[in-house]
Write an enzyme that holds these catalytic residues in place. Sequence first.
Site, mmCIF file in Angstrom:
data_model
loop_
_atom_site.group_PDB
_atom_site.id
_atom_site.type_symbol
_atom_site.label_atom_id
_atom_site.label_comp_id
_atom_site.label_asym_id
_atom_site.label_seq_id
_atom_site.Cartn_x
_atom_site.Cartn_y
_atom_site.Cartn_z
ATOM 1 N N CYS A 285 -0.167 3.936 2.533
ATOM 2 C CA CYS A 285 0.198 3.505 3.888
ATOM 3 C C CYS A 285 1.638 3.908 4.206
ATOM 4 C CB CYS A 285 0.060 1.989 4.021
ATOM 5 S SG CYS A 285 -1.611 1.362 3.827
ATOM 6 N N CYS B 159 0.835 -1.218 0.000
ATOM 7 C CA CYS B 159 0.000 0.000 0.000
ATOM 8 C C CYS B 159 0.867 1.264 0.000
ATOM 9 C CB CYS B 159 -0.923 -0.028 1.217
ATOM 10 S SG CYS B 159 -1.853 1.503 1.472
#
Length: 298
Positions: A37, A34
């Site tokens: 993230c 991600c």
Amino acid sequence: MTAAEKEAVEAFRRDVVEPSMTKLVMIDFWAEWCGPCKALSPVIEKVAADYADKGVLLAKIDTDANQFIAAQFQIKSIPTVYAMFQGQLVADLTSARTESQLKGMLDQILKQLPVDSAEAKTEAEIEPLIAMGEQVLAEGDAERALSVFEQIAEIAPDHPEVVSGRVRALVAAGRLADADAMLAAVPEEAAKAPEIDRARAALDLARSAPPAADLQPLIAAADADPENMQARFDLANAQMAAGERDAAADSLLAIVAKDRDWNDGAARTQFLKLLEVVGLEDPWVSGQRRRLSAILFT
């Protein structure tokens, strides 16, 4: 549940739920693949470190490795960041993508919850000591007040009330350069505190109100010519420097009553600065504000 799922639940209980009984736990659901993230992680980690003394902990949950836990929280997308206290989710922090946004949300949450923190314990410990320092300073013993505040500073060196007390004690002792240096060293974020504004006002007031060897000539000059606003203003400054706040307030209010616009409102500005230095929570200040209002609005 499978053995792996039971192990995941036990780890979550140990690492997240149990600490949340006394702390505020930020739960960061993330994954290695991600991109957002990875961008958010440094922000969350820095804020968690900055707020550790406030009782904030960070728990990172890799959704790939903890699919069962992610499913229990119905995680649809990542990053997702929740706040948990006493085993209950109390806020969704996902929308906070900057340090200031996240800190702002945490500040609001911490005001409402009885989170156990080192900061709260320190606050309880130093509160009576700060009160003692303020009392000694109000009694006019600047050196002793400075000693009290310096001892408190060994426990909480960056506490705004402690810094303010030390600066105002230095000002009262006539050590203006030391007071200025201490204010200059206050971190940018802490410098915004009202307690620091009070200390700054005390330093400004001391510079604009130098002490006089003898007040009598100034009193005589002001009384001899009631129209001489500068003479009354000089007297007020000397009275402030001598710690005669009642007399100084009387002199400044006399100027405001006579000519509120004199010297671009200098008397009113100095009067408000005096109130700030005394402390806006002081009952004396409330009474003086009423006197000023009576002059301005009648």
